[in-house]
Scaffold this active site. Structure first.
Site, PDB file in Angstrom:
ATOM      1  N   CYS A   2       0.822  -1.208   0.000  1.00 48.88           N
ATOM      2  CA  CYS A   2       0.000   0.000   0.000  1.00 48.88           C
ATOM      3  C   CYS A   2       0.861   1.265   0.000  1.00 48.88           C
ATOM      4  O   CYS A   2       1.867   1.336   0.689  1.00 48.88           O
ATOM      5  CB  CYS A   2      -0.942   0.071   1.188  1.00 48.88           C
ATOM      6  SG  CYS A   2      -2.115  -1.265   1.266  1.00 48.88           S
ATOM      7  N   ARG A  27       6.166  -0.529  -4.183  1.00 49.69           N
ATOM      8  CA  ARG A  27       5.727  -1.165  -2.940  1.00 49.69           C
ATOM      9  C   ARG A  27       4.783  -2.338  -3.201  1.00 49.69           C
ATOM     10  O   ARG A  27       4.552  -3.145  -2.314  1.00 49.69           O
ATOM     11  CB  ARG A  27       5.027  -0.129  -2.049  1.00 49.69           C
ATOM     12  CG  ARG A  27       5.965   0.957  -1.569  1.00 49.69           C
ATOM     13  CD  ARG A  27       5.196   2.076  -0.920  1.00 49.69           C
ATOM     14  NE  ARG A  27       4.612   1.731   0.345  1.00 49.69           N
ATOM     15  CZ  ARG A  27       5.226   1.860   1.525  1.00 49.69           C
ATOM     16  NH1 ARG A  27       6.447   2.318   1.579  1.00 49.69           N
ATOM     17  NH2 ARG A  27       4.607   1.546   2.633  1.00 49.69           N
ATOM     18  N   TRP A  74      -2.768  -2.938  -1.708  1.00 45.46           N
ATOM     19  CA  TRP A  74      -2.358  -4.350  -1.804  1.00 45.46           C
ATOM     20  C   TRP A  74      -3.374  -5.099  -0.960  1.00 45.46           C
ATOM     21  O   TRP A  74      -3.393  -4.973   0.261  1.00 45.46           O
ATOM     22  CB  TRP A  74      -0.944  -4.487  -1.248  1.00 45.46           C
ATOM     23  CG  TRP A  74      -0.237  -5.747  -1.592  1.00 45.46           C
ATOM     24  CD1 TRP A  74       0.479  -6.002  -2.733  1.00 45.46           C
ATOM     25  CD2 TRP A  74      -0.125  -6.925  -0.779  1.00 45.46           C
ATOM     26  NE1 TRP A  74       1.018  -7.260  -2.672  1.00 45.46           N
ATOM     27  CE2 TRP A  74       0.666  -7.850  -1.491  1.00 45.46           C
ATOM     28  CE3 TRP A  74      -0.610  -7.293   0.471  1.00 45.46           C
ATOM     29  CZ2 TRP A  74       0.975  -9.105  -0.994  1.00 45.46           C
ATOM     30  CZ3 TRP A  74      -0.304  -8.556   0.961  1.00 45.46           C
ATOM     31  CH2 TRP A  74       0.478  -9.439   0.225  1.00 45.46           C
ATOM     32  N   ASN A 100      -3.332   2.165   5.358  1.00 43.15           N
ATOM     33  CA  ASN A 100      -2.433   0.997   5.280  1.00 43.15           C
ATOM     34  C   ASN A 100      -2.543   0.268   6.606  1.00 43.15           C
ATOM     35  O   ASN A 100      -2.497   0.923   7.654  1.00 43.15           O
ATOM     36  CB  ASN A 100      -0.960   1.409   5.178  1.00 43.15           C
ATOM     37  CG  ASN A 100      -0.630   2.061   3.874  1.00 43.15           C
ATOM     38  OD1 ASN A 100      -1.451   2.109   2.974  1.00 43.15           O
ATOM     39  ND2 ASN A 100       0.576   2.581   3.789  1.00 43.15           N
ATOM     40  N   GLY A 101      -2.585  -1.051   6.549  1.00 41.71           N
ATOM     41  CA  GLY A 101      -2.611  -1.804   7.802  1.00 41.71           C
ATOM     42  C   GLY A 101      -3.875  -2.628   7.903  1.00 41.71           C
ATOM     43  O   GLY A 101      -4.566  -2.852   6.905  1.00 41.71           O
ATOM     44  N   GLU A 486      20.943 -16.300  -2.438  1.00 43.91           N
ATOM     45  CA  GLU A 486      20.522 -14.999  -2.949  1.00 43.91           C
ATOM     46  C   GLU A 486      20.351 -15.044  -4.473  1.00 43.91           C
ATOM     47  O   GLU A 486      19.402 -14.492  -5.020  1.00 43.91           O
ATOM     48  CB  GLU A 486      21.541 -13.917  -2.526  1.00 43.91           C
ATOM     49  CG  GLU A 486      21.333 -12.539  -3.118  1.00 43.91           C
ATOM     50  CD  GLU A 486      19.970 -11.921  -2.828  1.00 43.91           C
ATOM     51  OE1 GLU A 486      19.194 -12.489  -2.055  1.00 43.91           O
ATOM     52  OE2 GLU A 486      19.674 -10.872  -3.428  1.00 43.91           O
ATOM     53  N   LYS A 490      16.836 -14.282  -6.402  1.00 40.11           N
ATOM     54  CA  LYS A 490      16.702 -13.263  -7.454  1.00 40.11           C
ATOM     55  C   LYS A 490      16.028 -13.872  -8.673  1.00 40.11           C
ATOM     56  O   LYS A 490      15.128 -13.277  -9.265  1.00 40.11           O
ATOM     57  CB  LYS A 490      18.070 -12.691  -7.874  1.00 40.11           C
ATOM     58  CG  LYS A 490      18.719 -11.732  -6.916  1.00 40.11           C
ATOM     59  CD  LYS A 490      18.082 -10.362  -6.856  1.00 40.11           C
ATOM     60  CE  LYS A 490      17.034 -10.252  -5.806  1.00 40.11           C
ATOM     61  NZ  LYS A 490      17.404 -10.119  -4.416  1.00 40.11           N
ATOM     62  N   GLU A 493      12.202 -14.774  -7.969  1.00 39.31           N
ATOM     63  CA  GLU A 493      11.226 -13.696  -7.741  1.00 39.31           C
ATOM     64  C   GLU A 493      10.947 -12.857  -8.979  1.00 39.31           C
ATOM     65  O   GLU A 493       9.849 -12.350  -9.136  1.00 39.31           O
ATOM     66  CB  GLU A 493      11.564 -12.830  -6.528  1.00 39.31           C
ATOM     67  CG  GLU A 493      12.772 -11.979  -6.614  1.00 39.31           C
ATOM     68  CD  GLU A 493      13.007 -11.167  -5.332  1.00 39.31           C
ATOM     69  OE1 GLU A 493      12.079 -10.933  -4.550  1.00 39.31           O
ATOM     70  OE2 GLU A 493      14.156 -10.760  -5.130  1.00 39.31           O
ATOM     71  N   HIS A 509      23.894 -35.739  -0.486  1.00 37.94           N
ATOM     72  CA  HIS A 509      22.892 -36.239   0.468  1.00 37.94           C
ATOM     73  C   HIS A 509      21.475 -36.171  -0.106  1.00 37.94           C
ATOM     74  O   HIS A 509      20.509 -36.221   0.633  1.00 37.94           O
ATOM     75  CB  HIS A 509      22.986 -35.456   1.781  1.00 37.94           C
ATOM     76  CG  HIS A 509      24.341 -35.558   2.411  1.00 37.94           C
ATOM     77  ND1 HIS A 509      24.819 -36.719   2.956  1.00 37.94           N
ATOM     78  CD2 HIS A 509      25.344 -34.646   2.523  1.00 37.94           C
ATOM     79  CE1 HIS A 509      26.054 -36.529   3.403  1.00 37.94           C
ATOM     80  NE2 HIS A 509      26.395 -35.271   3.149  1.00 37.94           N
ATOM     81  N   LYS A 608       7.283  -4.458  -2.055  1.00 38.69           N
ATOM     82  CA  LYS A 608       8.616  -4.014  -1.639  1.00 38.69           C
ATOM     83  C   LYS A 608       8.738  -3.970  -0.115  1.00 38.69           C
ATOM     84  O   LYS A 608       9.749  -4.371   0.438  1.00 38.69           O
ATOM     85  CB  LYS A 608       8.895  -2.635  -2.244  1.00 38.69           C
ATOM     86  CG  LYS A 608      10.285  -2.087  -1.965  1.00 38.69           C
ATOM     87  CD  LYS A 608      11.358  -2.872  -2.694  1.00 38.69           C
ATOM     88  CE  LYS A 608      12.753  -2.334  -2.450  1.00 38.69           C
ATOM     89  NZ  LYS A 608      13.775  -3.307  -2.869  1.00 38.69           N
TER      90      LYS A 608
HETATM   91  O1  M6R Z   1      12.857  -4.298   3.469  1.00 36.63           O
HETATM   92  P1  M6R Z   1      13.493  -5.569   3.928  1.00 36.63           P
HETATM   93  O2  M6R Z   1      14.972  -5.626   3.598  1.00 36.63           O
HETATM   94  O3  M6R Z   1      13.251  -5.874   5.363  1.00 36.63           O
HETATM   95  O4  M6R Z   1      12.798  -6.709   3.087  1.00 36.63           O
HETATM   96  C1  M6R Z   1      13.022  -8.059   3.335  1.00 36.63           C
HETATM   97  C2  M6R Z   1      12.522  -8.923   2.199  1.00 36.63           C
HETATM   98  O5  M6R Z   1      11.139  -8.771   2.063  1.00 36.63           O
HETATM   99  C3  M6R Z   1      13.212  -8.574   0.880  1.00 36.63           C
HETATM  100  O6  M6R Z   1      14.596  -8.677   0.970  1.00 36.63           O
HETATM  101  C4  M6R Z   1      12.711  -9.486  -0.250  1.00 36.63           C
HETATM  102  O7  M6R Z   1      13.155 -10.801  -0.033  1.00 36.63           O
HETATM  103  C5  M6R Z   1      13.177  -8.938  -1.594  1.00 36.63           C
HETATM  104  N1  M6R Z   1      12.095  -8.928  -2.529  1.00 36.63           N
HETATM  105  C6  M6R Z   1      14.311  -9.691  -2.169  1.00 36.63           C
HETATM  106  O8  M6R Z   1      14.704  -9.234  -3.410  1.00 36.63           O
END
Ligand code: M6R
Length: 613
Positions: A2, A27, A74, A100-101, A486, A490, A493, A509, A608
């Site tokens: 949001c 976001r 959202w 928001n919330g 990581e 990437k 996502e 294993h 985000k």
């Molecule tokens: O804002 P934050 O760093 O706390 O966010 C944590 C995760 O939501 C964030 O890193 C998410 O995994 C990303 N989309 C990764 O690219």
């Protein structure tokens, strides 16, 4: 999650709000709307879908006037639809709200309001807020009194912005708990409110952040802040150091690509003011760390989510290696549910780009409750994770807009490396020679990052050969094992490719059964202490017909002779190697997604800032 934008001033609010909402698109949202006061009447345009749909509505039926409030939603309560999209008008049409919330007691409040004859037109919890405000107004309260009374009635973490045609000279904004932030921006005879700084950066850099349980009355002339109970609060105004251009895409196709390339600069900024190369000393003043504290720490829990958690996995290794303090990395969403063993000599170190992630904040609160020292490494200036900590390290990378985190991954790697040196130095456990060598290596990093990123075209070629893959395995060991996680995150996502990561030693294993010609294997094999082990993993993958894409150090003929493709990196000191090995993996994921024509900056289902549990 949001986004909120509000404007009050002499200009037409509609384009200001629309542009602000566009800057908050990162976001994540599934519907959008705005409300503007036009000739004394509140006009609302809203619909499910992207902001382009809202623009279409506004072209068909424009609104001109001010003040105004806008929202990207959202969905939590009720599907994305025109009825559920914000803003929500009250029955009289005189009050309008964005939110928001989650209003946790909305069912109970809705029943009470219905019993009095209120007709609800959406499935949202938000609608209760606007009806309550109207209810209190009709009992004779002013807008601020009615709003405050309403905020006292609702339960949960909420950010609310509202306005009323009856008192058009003000907007009310409130922050109740940790449902994301709200920033108030100061212009010349005009004022702004937004969920995040990029929304208003083109208009002002003079801002204040509302604390939890604070209510702001915003007029063209300024802002009055009160607690939820009505006690006046002195506004704390600050200047944002970010350049408005930092929130622009510029010549890049996507924010993610721009942010990947910004890393040579953002890593320079990460070091700026923190490293004294002559004396080999680290300065992290906002951490409030002195020798007495450093000496009494007997355990560090790093806590974070997603990409930030993988940065924390690297940090665990660095702190244990350099500072010799037992360190664990705990996923934010798990930490508070497993009764962690914490005392006053424990540090809970949260890592968060947004500083708003609900699970990470809850982990910090768990640490606070049990008496730990709370630190954070945060990118978003003024965010909750920065403010509730006893000390913090600011990432200094500028705004990160792409949902896939990139520059906010490499900055905390360097921050934790610096922290480890500082801790060891203050505890007196680091000899001068080692300290000088560790600090000198920091100087190399921006240049190594720049050189690695200049090889983008080679990575893009590899991405073309992988564009149709359905699965991918990422392997790493030691300090580069989190980089395998990581890299896989990437890819999944933004490309929606099923990607799994394993510590390479775990292959035998079980996961090795997956390897055949349809399962590409990305192997992290830089010249670090685990290099030989990775070479043998690559041999094992090749022996099973796997297609290997290796991240390897320039000149490594052995790896090149085995791998199908090599993503080359320059030679890098091993403790800082994750900062460099991750770069080709960011580029690889980016290009696979871009070649597939996907929405790289706003991947499906993701937000985000994840401000709900
Ligand atoms: O804002 P934050 O760093 O706390 O966010 C944590 C995760 O939501 C964030 O890193 C998410 O995994 C990303 N989309 C990764 O690219």
């Amino acid at each position: 999650m949001c986004g909120i934008v509000g404007y009050i001033g002499p200009r037409d609010a509609t384009p200001i709000i629309l542009n602000g909402l566009k800057r908050l698109e990162y976001r994540g949202y599934d519907s959008a709307g705005l409300a503007v006061l036009q000739n004394g009447k509140i006009e609302v345009r809203r619909d499910a879908g992207k902001l382009s749909r809202l623009e279409e509505l506004l072209r068909e039926s424009p609104i001109v006037g001010a003040p105004g409030i806008g929202h990207t939603r959202w969905a939590t309560h009720g599907a994305p639809s025109v009825q559920n999209a914000h803003p929500h008008l009250g029955q009289s049409g005189d009050v309008v709200v964005v939110h928001n919330g989650i209003v946790e007691n909305f069912l109970e409040l809705r029943d009470e309001l219905r019993a009095e004859g209120t007709i609800f037109r959406s499935e949202t919890d938000t609608e209760t807020i606007v009806h309550l405000v109207e209810h209190h107004q009709s009992a004779g309260l002013s807008l601020i009194e009615a709003a405050r009374r309403t905020f006292q009635q609702i339960k949960g973490a909420n950010v609310i912005v509202l306005m009323s045609a009856r008192e058009p000279e003000k907007i009310i904004a409130a922050r109740l708990g940790n449902a994301g932030g709200i920033v108030v921006g100061f212009g010349d005879g005009e004022m702004f409110a937004a969920s995040d700084i990029p929304a208003i950066l083109e208009h002002t850099r003079k801002v204040l952040f509302l604390e939890s349980r604070q209510v702001a009355t915003i007029t063209c002339q300024g802002v009055t802040i009160e607690t939820l109970e009505g006690k006046p609060v002195q506004p704390q105004v600050s200047n944002v150091p970010w350049d408005p251009v930092a929130a622009e895409k510029g010549a890049y196709r996507h924010f993610m690509q721009k942010e990947i390339h910004e890393q040579a600069r953002s890593l320079t900024d990460t070091l700026a003011g923190r490293v004294e190369f002559d004396t080999a000393r680290i300065r992290l003043p906002e951490l409030n760390l002195d020798a007495a504290l450093a000496r009494r720490i007997n355990k560090i829990y790093i806590t974070a989510c997603g990409t930030a958690a993988y940065a924390g996995m690297v940090g665990k290794l660095l702190i244990e290696k350099i500072a010799r303090i037992p360190t664990e990395m705990d996923i934010g969403s798990e930490f508070r549910y497993r009764d962690p063993i914490i005392d006053e000599n424990t540090v809970v170190l949260a890592i968060s780009q947004s500083g708003e992630t609900a699970d990470t904040l809850a982990a910090m609160e768990e640490g606070r409750r049990k008496g730990a020292v709370i630190w954070s490494i945060v990118n978003a200036i003024g965010s909750q994770a920065m403010r509730i900590a006893d000390g913090y390290i600011s990432m200094q990378t500028g705004p990160e807009i792409g949902v896939a985190s990139t520059k906010a991954f490499t900055a905390p790697l360097v921050d934790q490396y610096m922290l480890a040196i500082l801790l060891a130095d203050l505890r007196g456990t680091l000899d001068d020679k080692t300290r000088h060598a560790l600090v000198a290596d920091l100087r190399l990093i921006p240049n190594l990052a720049g050189r690695t990123l200049s090889r983008e075209a080679d990575v893009e070629l590899v991405a073309h050969s992988l564009k149709d893959i359905r699965d991918c395995l990422y392997l790493g060991r030691g300090i580069n094992m989190p980089i395998a996680y990581e890299g896989a995150l990437k890819l999944k996502e933004i490309s929606y490719v099923h990607a799994e990561a394993y510590p390479a030693g775990e292959m035998k294993h079980g996961p090795i059964a997956l390897i055949d010609e349809n399962m590409p294997v990305v192997a992290l094999a830089p010249k670090d202490p685990w290099y030989e082990k990775m070479v043998s993993q690559i041999q094992q993958a090749k022996a099973r017909g796997g297609k290997v894409i290796a991240v390897a150090t320039d000149g490594d003929e052995l790896t090149a002779s085995m791998a199908d493709h090599v993503l080359w990196i320059p030679e890098t000191p091993w403790m800082l190697s994750p900062v460099i090995t991750v770069l080709p993996l960011q580029l690889l994921a980016y290009h696979i997604a871009a070649i597939r024509g996907l929405d790289v900056d706003q991947p499906r289902n993701l937000a985000k800032s994840v401000t709900v549990e």
